[in-house]
Enzyme design. Structure first.
Site, PDB file in Angstrom:
ATOM      1  N   ASP A 155      19.518 -21.628  10.964  1.00  0.00           N
ATOM      2  CA  ASP A 155      18.598 -21.819  12.088  1.00  0.00           C
ATOM      3  C   ASP A 155      17.423 -20.866  11.906  1.00  0.00           C
ATOM      4  OD1 ASP A 155      17.386 -22.425  14.447  1.00  0.00           O
ATOM      5  OD2 ASP A 155      18.976 -21.664  15.751  1.00  0.00           O
ATOM      6  N   PRO A 162       9.316 -13.409   7.913  1.00  0.00           N
ATOM      7  CA  PRO A 162      10.727 -13.100   7.691  1.00  0.00           C
ATOM      8  C   PRO A 162      11.580 -14.317   7.326  1.00  0.00           C
ATOM      9  CG  PRO A 162       9.921 -12.026   9.680  1.00  0.00           C
ATOM     10  CD  PRO A 162       8.842 -12.958   9.234  1.00  0.00           C
TER      11      PRO A 162
END
Length: 284
Positions: A155, A162
């Site tokens: 997810d 990031p």
């Protein structure tokens, strides 16, 4: 004049949302995070200028992320969620009995702020004793762990900042080593109409590792550009072709409430439109 949140994630296509009360806005140390109220979607969380989730439509995204692989597999005991700090995927997974969840997210601030400002999304998932919360780099975690899971839900944010490392060949390879035999990996693969390259990259990279790689789709209103694609990868080719009757039996046995997922939606979500098929078959 009312403030407008202008996402601008995709070149030439913008999502503009009216901003009511701004509940939080700051740098978490890893990402620029804002949580605000919108007249249509309720509370909205954005990371680095891209909408991640909203109160009103998150159920579509999280139900499909969780229930499609779990009900297709049919015997899931352990689920690993990489990312998912808002707790929505965990909440949906934990609707299933006898499943333990490990959730690994790099940003503790996202978890804490989601619990504080978007509590309906996790709805107590972080307090469930079946959930093991690990605040760590997901890439390092899958590289170093000796544990295995039946389903891995990636997810992630979009492949910028990031989240970029969560789309690499190395990361997918490490995830594969954490799967039980016949396990399933599902990924967030963006909106194919405006993110074709990302879809094709994941398809090619996962295709080097698994015998059955495809996508299933769902329309999430706050994600601009059309239906969102979820990546699907497993070595068990039968799981993607289960009958609707089998899925219906498992859904009834699970005894869970949903607002989007049904067994027939599950089956239909794997039927890809021609423009998506062309992305996957075009030779560069």
């Amino acid at each position: 004049m009312m403030e407008v949140f202008d996402e601008g994630l995709h070149s030439g296509v913008n999502l503009a949302l009216d901003v009511g009360t701004v509940l939080y806005r700051d740098q978490t140390g890893l990402q620029d995070l804002i949580i605000f109220e919108n007249s249509t979607f309720g509370r909205v969380m954005s990371l680095d200028g891209a909408v991640q989730t909203t109160e009103k439509d998150e159920f579509i995204y999280h139900e499909m992320f969780a229930h499609v692989p779990i009900l297709a597999h049919g015997n899931v005991k352990r689920v690993l969620i990489i990312g998912g700090g808002d707790g929505g995927a965990a909440r949906q997974v934990l609707k299933h009995r006898n499943i333990a969840v490990t959730l690994v997210d790099i940003d503790r601030s996202v978890i804490d702020l989601s619990i504080k400002y978007l509590p309906s999304i996790s709805n107590g998932a972080f307090d469930d004793p079946r959930l093991d919360l690990v605040v760590a780099d997901g890439c390092q975690f899958v590289k170093e762990t000796d544990q295995k899971w039946d389903v891995i839900i990636i997810d992630s944010t979009d492949p910028h900042g990031p989240g970029e490392v969560l789309y690499t060949q190395e990361f997918y390879t490490d995830c594969m080593s954490c799967l039980t035999a016949g396990g399933v990996i599902v990924t967030q693969n963006g909106v194919p109409f405006v993110q074709a390259e990302e879809l094709r990259n994941s398809y090619d990279r996962l295709g080097l590792l698994f015998q059955d790689v495809s996508f299933f789709m769902a329309t999430i209103p706050s994600y601009v550009g059309g239906p969102l694609a979820f990546g699907w990868a497993t070595d068990n080719k039968e799981l993607r072709n289960l009958s609707e009757a089998t899925l219906a039996d498992r859904f009834l046995d699970a005894d869970i409430e949903t607002g989007y997922y049904t067994p027939d939606v599950h089956k239909a979500s794997f039927v890809l439109p021609i423009y998506v098929k062309k992305i996957l078959t075009t030779i560069e």
